[in-house]
Scaffold this active site. Structure first.
Site, PDB file in Angstrom:
ATOM      1  N   HIS A   1       3.454   3.658   6.548  1.00 14.67           N
ATOM      2  CA  HIS A   1       2.013   3.123   7.295  1.00 14.67           C
ATOM      3  C   HIS A   1       3.864   2.147   8.261  1.00 14.67           C
ATOM      4  CE1 HIS A   1       1.829   0.250   4.062  1.00 14.67           C
ATOM      5  NE2 HIS A   1       2.445  -0.517   4.381  1.00 14.67           N
TER       6      HIS A   1
ATOM      7  N   VAL B   1       0.527  -1.140   0.551  1.00 14.08           N
ATOM      8  CA  VAL B   1      -0.226  -0.128  -0.155  1.00 14.08           C
ATOM      9  C   VAL B   1       0.897   1.330  -0.057  1.00 14.08           C
ATOM     10  CG1 VAL B   1      -2.172   0.824   0.963  1.00 14.08           C
ATOM     11  CG2 VAL B   1      -2.180  -1.056   0.931  1.00 14.08           C
TER      12      VAL B   1
HETATM   13  P1  5GP Z   1       2.126  -3.515   3.779  1.00 18.20           P
HETATM   14  O1  5GP Z   1       2.264  -4.698   3.076  1.00 18.20           O
HETATM   15  O2  5GP Z   1       2.546  -1.981   2.550  1.00 18.20           O
HETATM   16  O3  5GP Z   1       4.312  -2.855   4.333  1.00 18.20           O
HETATM   17  O4  5GP Z   1       1.513  -3.805   4.277  1.00 18.20           O
HETATM   18  C1  5GP Z   1       0.027  -3.114   3.726  1.00 18.20           C
HETATM   19  C2  5GP Z   1      -0.429  -3.901   4.906  1.00 18.20           C
HETATM   20  O5  5GP Z   1      -1.931  -3.147   5.210  1.00 18.20           O
HETATM   21  C3  5GP Z   1      -1.545  -4.757   5.038  1.00 18.20           C
HETATM   22  O6  5GP Z   1      -0.494  -6.093   6.410  1.00 18.20           O
HETATM   23  C4  5GP Z   1      -2.394  -5.247   4.568  1.00 18.20           C
HETATM   24  O7  5GP Z   1      -2.925  -6.079   5.933  1.00 18.20           O
HETATM   25  C5  5GP Z   1      -3.011  -3.882   5.275  1.00 18.20           C
HETATM   26  N1  5GP Z   1      -3.802  -3.323   4.934  1.00 18.20           N
HETATM   27  C6  5GP Z   1      -4.413  -3.739   3.203  1.00 18.20           C
HETATM   28  N2  5GP Z   1      -5.721  -2.617   2.976  1.00 18.20           N
HETATM   29  C7  5GP Z   1      -6.135  -2.774   4.099  1.00 18.20           C
HETATM   30  C8  5GP Z   1      -7.318  -2.892   4.239  1.00 18.20           C
HETATM   31  O8  5GP Z   1      -8.312  -2.486   3.489  1.00 18.20           O
HETATM   32  N3  5GP Z   1      -7.943  -2.872   5.687  1.00 18.20           N
HETATM   33  C9  5GP Z   1      -7.034  -3.347   7.108  1.00 18.20           C
HETATM   34  N4  5GP Z   1      -6.436  -2.686   7.995  1.00 18.20           N
HETATM   35  N5  5GP Z   1      -5.269  -2.982   6.862  1.00 18.20           N
HETATM   36  C10 5GP Z   1      -5.327  -3.557   5.211  1.00 18.20           C
END
Ligand code: 5GP
Length: 116
Positions: free
Chosen positions: A101, A97
């Site tokens: 974060h 995403v």
């Molecule tokens: P990344 O891989 O980008 O570091 O982490 C993205 C995180 O966002 C993942 O752990 C995934 O589960 C979480 N995530 C993605 N879409 C959503 C959503 O719509 N709601 C929530 N609460 N978490 C999300």
């Protein structure tokens, strides 16, 4: 202009999520697919796509994200045992995403820092 992600909708409460903390500059909510008993995402309210896009103007909000993480860890009861803060960047980091974060993960022993 960077494109908004689903996280902007979560900040504006346009889609449901389990928000555990929100103020003028950051929002924290439970990850939809938790990788540990506690798995919370802490994000700036304004869109920064990746850590590569961070500027000196973002330093205050980035520091605030850590203060908020520590407060939430206390609330979750995982502060003393410990936890991990993770920020993934781009493809090799596994970023999915593109709104930066900080993952706050804990609640059990997390094992080695990196998968081999
Ligand atoms: P990344 O891989 O980008 O570091 O982490 C993205 C995180 O966002 C993942 O752990 C995934 O589960 C979480 N995530 C993605 N879409 C959503 C959503 O719509 N709601 C929530 N609460 N978490 C999300």
């Amino acid at each position: 202009m960077a494109e908004e992600t689903i996280f902007s909708k979560i900040i504006r409460r346009e889609i449901p999520s389990d928000i555990v903390y929100q103020d003028d500059s950051v929002t924290a909510f439970r990850d939809i697919s938790p990788q540990a008993p506690t798995h919370i995402l802490i994000i700036p309210n304004h869109l920064i796509p990746t850590v590569n896009d961070v500027t000196p103007e973002d330093e205050q909000v980035l520091g605030h994200m850590i203060t908020v993480a520590a407060k939430i860890a206390q609330q979750e009861g995982i502060a003393d045992d410990g936890y991990r803060l993770i920020m993934n960047c781009n493809r090799h980091g596994g970023q999915e995403v593109f709104h930066i974060h900080m993952h706050l993960v804990g609640g059990h022993h997390l094992g080695p820092m990196l998968a081999k």
